[in-house]
Scaffold this motif. Structure first.
Motif, PDB file in Angstrom:
ATOM      1  N   THR A  51       0.832  -1.201   0.000  1.00  0.00           N
ATOM      2  CA  THR A  51       0.000   0.000   0.000  1.00  0.00           C
ATOM      3  C   THR A  51       0.867   1.251   0.000  1.00  0.00           C
ATOM      4  O   THR A  51       2.032   1.223   0.404  1.00  0.00           O
ATOM      5  CB  THR A  51      -0.955   0.031   1.209  1.00  0.00           C
ATOM      6  OG1 THR A  51      -0.186   0.029   2.403  1.00  0.00           O
ATOM      7  CG2 THR A  51      -1.895  -1.161   1.195  1.00  0.00           C
ATOM      8  N   VAL A  52       0.265   2.344  -0.469  1.00  0.00           N
ATOM      9  CA  VAL A  52       0.959   3.628  -0.524  1.00  0.00           C
ATOM     10  C   VAL A  52       0.168   4.658   0.270  1.00  0.00           C
ATOM     11  O   VAL A  52      -1.040   4.530   0.449  1.00  0.00           O
ATOM     12  CB  VAL A  52       1.165   4.112  -1.976  1.00  0.00           C
ATOM     13  CG1 VAL A  52       2.123   3.195  -2.721  1.00  0.00           C
ATOM     14  CG2 VAL A  52      -0.153   4.213  -2.719  1.00  0.00           C
ATOM     15  N   ASN A  53       0.863   5.683   0.731  1.00  0.00           N
ATOM     16  CA  ASN A  53       0.199   6.755   1.471  1.00  0.00           C
ATOM     17  C   ASN A  53      -0.307   7.819   0.494  1.00  0.00           C
ATOM     18  O   ASN A  53      -0.213   7.653  -0.728  1.00  0.00           O
ATOM     19  CB  ASN A  53       1.140   7.340   2.530  1.00  0.00           C
ATOM     20  CG  ASN A  53       2.379   7.976   1.939  1.00  0.00           C
ATOM     21  OD1 ASN A  53       2.443   8.339   0.764  1.00  0.00           O
ATOM     22  ND2 ASN A  53       3.403   8.118   2.766  1.00  0.00           N
ATOM     23  N   GLY A  54      -0.805   8.913   1.010  1.00  0.00           N
ATOM     24  CA  GLY A  54      -1.353   9.980   0.187  1.00  0.00           C
ATOM     25  C   GLY A  54      -0.339  10.623  -0.740  1.00  0.00           C
ATOM     26  O   GLY A  54      -0.706  11.230  -1.742  1.00  0.00           O
ATOM     27  N   LYS A  55       0.945  10.479  -0.433  1.00  0.00           N
ATOM     28  CA  LYS A  55       1.987  11.040  -1.290  1.00  0.00           C
ATOM     29  C   LYS A  55       2.507  10.033  -2.308  1.00  0.00           C
ATOM     30  O   LYS A  55       3.456  10.304  -3.027  1.00  0.00           O
ATOM     31  CB  LYS A  55       3.145  11.549  -0.426  1.00  0.00           C
ATOM     32  CG  LYS A  55       2.754  12.715   0.463  1.00  0.00           C
ATOM     33  CD  LYS A  55       3.928  13.186   1.292  1.00  0.00           C
ATOM     34  CE  LYS A  55       3.498  14.349   2.174  1.00  0.00           C
ATOM     35  NZ  LYS A  55       4.615  14.835   3.001  1.00  0.00           N
ATOM     36  N   GLY A  56       1.887   8.842  -2.317  1.00  0.00           N
ATOM     37  CA  GLY A  56       2.289   7.822  -3.280  1.00  0.00           C
ATOM     38  C   GLY A  56       3.502   7.019  -2.861  1.00  0.00           C
ATOM     39  O   GLY A  56       4.063   6.273  -3.660  1.00  0.00           O
ATOM     40  N   LYS A  57       3.912   7.136  -1.612  1.00  0.00           N
ATOM     41  CA  LYS A  57       5.067   6.394  -1.115  1.00  0.00           C
ATOM     42  C   LYS A  57       4.599   5.194  -0.299  1.00  0.00           C
ATOM     43  O   LYS A  57       3.523   5.232   0.293  1.00  0.00           O
ATOM     44  CB  LYS A  57       5.943   7.308  -0.262  1.00  0.00           C
ATOM     45  CG  LYS A  57       6.505   8.458  -1.065  1.00  0.00           C
ATOM     46  CD  LYS A  57       7.498   9.251  -0.286  1.00  0.00           C
ATOM     47  CE  LYS A  57       8.021  10.367  -1.190  1.00  0.00           C
ATOM     48  NZ  LYS A  57       9.257  10.913  -0.714  1.00  0.00           N
ATOM     49  N   PRO A  58       5.393   4.118  -0.259  1.00  0.00           N
ATOM     50  CA  PRO A  58       4.988   2.931   0.512  1.00  0.00           C
ATOM     51  C   PRO A  58       4.668   3.276   1.960  1.00  0.00           C
ATOM     52  O   PRO A  58       5.367   4.056   2.597  1.00  0.00           O
ATOM     53  CB  PRO A  58       6.213   2.023   0.423  1.00  0.00           C
ATOM     54  CG  PRO A  58       6.915   2.459  -0.821  1.00  0.00           C
ATOM     55  CD  PRO A  58       6.685   3.947  -0.922  1.00  0.00           C
ATOM     56  N   SER A  59       3.595   2.677   2.460  1.00  0.00           N
ATOM     57  CA  SER A  59       3.103   2.990   3.813  1.00  0.00           C
ATOM     58  C   SER A  59       3.699   2.095   4.902  1.00  0.00           C
ATOM     59  O   SER A  59       3.527   2.371   6.071  1.00  0.00           O
ATOM     60  CB  SER A  59       1.581   2.847   3.840  1.00  0.00           C
ATOM     61  OG  SER A  59       1.233   1.485   3.653  1.00  0.00           O
ATOM     62  N   GLY A  60       4.343   1.009   4.496  1.00  0.00           N
ATOM     63  CA  GLY A  60       4.843   0.053   5.491  1.00  0.00           C
ATOM     64  C   GLY A  60       3.890  -1.103   5.714  1.00  0.00           C
ATOM     65  O   GLY A  60       4.121  -1.946   6.571  1.00  0.00           O
ATOM     66  N   ASP A  61       2.809  -1.143   4.933  1.00  0.00           N
ATOM     67  CA  ASP A  61       1.836  -2.237   5.011  1.00  0.00           C
ATOM     68  C   ASP A  61       1.778  -2.964   3.669  1.00  0.00           C
ATOM     69  O   ASP A  61       2.026  -2.363   2.625  1.00  0.00           O
ATOM     70  CB  ASP A  61       0.435  -1.716   5.326  1.00  0.00           C
ATOM     71  CG  ASP A  61       0.328  -1.100   6.713  1.00  0.00           C
ATOM     72  OD1 ASP A  61       1.136  -1.434   7.588  1.00  0.00           O
ATOM     73  OD2 ASP A  61      -0.587  -0.278   6.908  1.00  0.00           O
ATOM     74  N   PHE A  92      -4.552   7.202  -6.216  1.00  0.00           N
ATOM     75  CA  PHE A  92      -4.135   8.472  -5.657  1.00  0.00           C
ATOM     76  C   PHE A  92      -3.854   9.446  -6.789  1.00  0.00           C
ATOM     77  O   PHE A  92      -3.729   9.075  -7.943  1.00  0.00           O
ATOM     78  CB  PHE A  92      -2.924   8.312  -4.728  1.00  0.00           C
ATOM     79  CG  PHE A  92      -1.736   7.680  -5.374  1.00  0.00           C
ATOM     80  CD1 PHE A  92      -0.740   8.465  -5.931  1.00  0.00           C
ATOM     81  CD2 PHE A  92      -1.604   6.309  -5.422  1.00  0.00           C
ATOM     82  CE1 PHE A  92       0.357   7.897  -6.527  1.00  0.00           C
ATOM     83  CE2 PHE A  92      -0.509   5.731  -6.029  1.00  0.00           C
ATOM     84  CZ  PHE A  92       0.476   6.519  -6.576  1.00  0.00           C
ATOM     85  N   CYS A  93      -3.772  10.681  -6.440  1.00  0.00           N
ATOM     86  CA  CYS A  93      -3.613  11.746  -7.410  1.00  0.00           C
ATOM     87  C   CYS A  93      -2.273  12.433  -7.178  1.00  0.00           C
ATOM     88  O   CYS A  93      -1.884  12.665  -6.039  1.00  0.00           O
ATOM     89  CB  CYS A  93      -4.770  12.740  -7.248  1.00  0.00           C
ATOM     90  SG  CYS A  93      -4.792  14.017  -8.492  1.00  0.00           S
TER      91      CYS A  93
END
Length: 183
Positions: A80-90, A135-136
């Motif tokens: 998964t990625v966060n709102g900035k498009g980077k990996p979230s750690g999950d 995501f955008c």
């Protein structure tokens, strides 16, 4: 009669076992029919979520972690990625069987690199949601002559696999502002 009673006693236990096995098969058949109708049986939900991964963890490293942990069938892996498009750690992972699920759950709190990873069972719906997460991103300082095709080619050259929509912003005069949004 003594012989019949003895056989009844001997085969009675076997018949109870046979009845238990038939009940188990009927239950499994019922779950299979439920799945064909679109329902999801809890026993057939072989998905896990790994939390606490290093942000740099790759699908190959996750696959190796599970394989070394004796999970025999590792299926789809979604990081998964966060709102900035980077990996979230999950990451969400499909495994092949209930046995693989049990083995994977035993890896909870096991070291993955220099971190302890949380492993827990999740619903298939959570994996589906993670897979469809869109995501955008905003592109700024673009040439005013840039087209949607130029942006699409730029992204595909950078290994962006799927672009749903590209919107180039325009000002009140109808000319491009140099910004674009990509879904």
């Amino acid at each position: 009669k003594d012989r019949e009673a003895k056989e009844q006693k001997e085969y009675g236990d076997a018949n109870e076992y046979k009845i238990d096995e038939e009940a188990k098969e009927n239950k499994e058949d019922g779950m299979a029919k439920e799945n064909k109708r679109g329902g999801e049986a809890k026993e057939n939900n072989f998905c896990i979520k790994l939390s606490g991964l290093a942000r740099k963890a790759t699908q190959a490293e996750i696959f190796d972690f599970l394989s070394v942990g004796h999970v025999k069938q590792v299926g789809e892996i979604v990081i998964t990625v966060n709102g900035k498009g980077k990996p979230s750690g999950d990451a969400f992972v499909k495994v092949g069987s209930n046995e693989d699920l049990k083995v994977a759950l035993c890896l909870n709190a096991t070291a993955f690199g220099n971190r302890r990873v949380e492993v827990r069972q999740v619903d298939l719906a959570q994996l589906e949601k993670a897979r469809k997460h869109i995501f955008c991103i905003k592109l700024s300082c673009l040439s005013r002559k840039v087209t949607e095709n130029d942006i699409s080619k730029f992204l595909s050259d950078g290994n962006v696999k799927q672009v749903a929509e590209i919107s180039i912003t325009i000002n009140e005069k109808g000319t491009p502002t140099g910004d674009a949004f990509v879904k």
